[in-house]
Structure formats: structure tokens, C-alpha cells
Design a protein around this motif. Structure first.
Motif, PDB file in Angstrom:
ATOM      1  N   LEU A  26      52.876  28.379  54.127  1.00  0.00           N
ATOM      2  CA  LEU A  26      52.191  28.742  52.894  1.00  0.00           C
ATOM      3  C   LEU A  26      50.678  28.630  53.065  1.00  0.00           C
ATOM      4  CD1 LEU A  26      52.390  29.509  49.882  1.00  0.00           C
ATOM      5  CD2 LEU A  26      52.476  27.066  49.385  1.00  0.00           C
ATOM      6  N   ARG A  52      57.627  25.069  55.782  1.00  0.00           N
ATOM      7  CA  ARG A  52      57.338  25.960  54.654  1.00  0.00           C
ATOM      8  C   ARG A  52      55.941  25.707  54.103  1.00  0.00           C
ATOM      9  NH1 ARG A  52      63.141  25.246  51.733  1.00  0.00           N
ATOM     10  NH2 ARG A  52      64.285  26.688  53.062  1.00  0.00           N
ATOM     11  N   THR A  53      55.566  24.446  54.007  1.00  0.00           N
ATOM     12  CA  THR A  53      54.230  24.101  53.511  1.00  0.00           C
ATOM     13  C   THR A  53      53.163  24.616  54.465  1.00  0.00           C
ATOM     14  OG1 THR A  53      55.096  22.121  52.419  1.00  0.00           O
ATOM     15  CG2 THR A  53      52.731  22.180  52.825  1.00  0.00           C
ATOM     16  N   ASN A  85      48.047  31.781  53.062  1.00  0.00           N
ATOM     17  CA  ASN A  85      46.941  31.782  52.098  1.00  0.00           C
ATOM     18  C   ASN A  85      45.580  31.593  52.763  1.00  0.00           C
ATOM     19  OD1 ASN A  85      48.592  32.169  49.847  1.00  0.00           O
ATOM     20  ND2 ASN A  85      48.995  29.986  49.668  1.00  0.00           N
TER      21      ASN A  85
END
Length: 59
Positions: A20, A16-17, A24
């Protein structure tokens, strides 16, 4: 919580990190998640929509 649950939680948190950072466009932050010696390969497709066999030739 079992040891397997802890591993699964750690893996999903990492993914998930990473996602992200990629969403971005924080490329440096995404790369920083990996060890320096890690080989990171991104799949590449040619103009015909075929997966390349040699990513070094595709760039």
C-alpha cells in the motif's frame, strides 16, 4: 488459531501494508516498516533487460 496461522497473518498484513505504501509512493512510510539496520535491495535491470549483478554499479 494456531501459532503458524498467527505468523502467516502477521506476514501477510506486513506485505499488504508495504505494498500500500509503495503503491501510494509513500516511500518514507514504507521504509519506516523496517528496522534501521535492515538492508533493503531493489532489483535493477540494465538496458538489455538483464538483472544487474551489482546494484551499486547500476545506479
Amino acid at each position: 488459531m494456531s501459532n503458524q496461522d498467527i505468523k502467516w497473518d502477521s506476514i501477510t498484513r506486513f506485505l499488504r501494508t508495504e505494498a500500500l505504501h509503495l503503491d501510494n509512493r509513500a516511500w518514507d512510510d514504507g521504509v519506516a516498516l523496517y528496522e534501521k539496520e535492515t538492508e533493503y535491495w531493489v532489483p535493477a535491470w540494465d538496458d538489455d533487460g538483464e538483472l544487474t549483478q551489482d546494484p551499486n554499479k547500476a545506479t
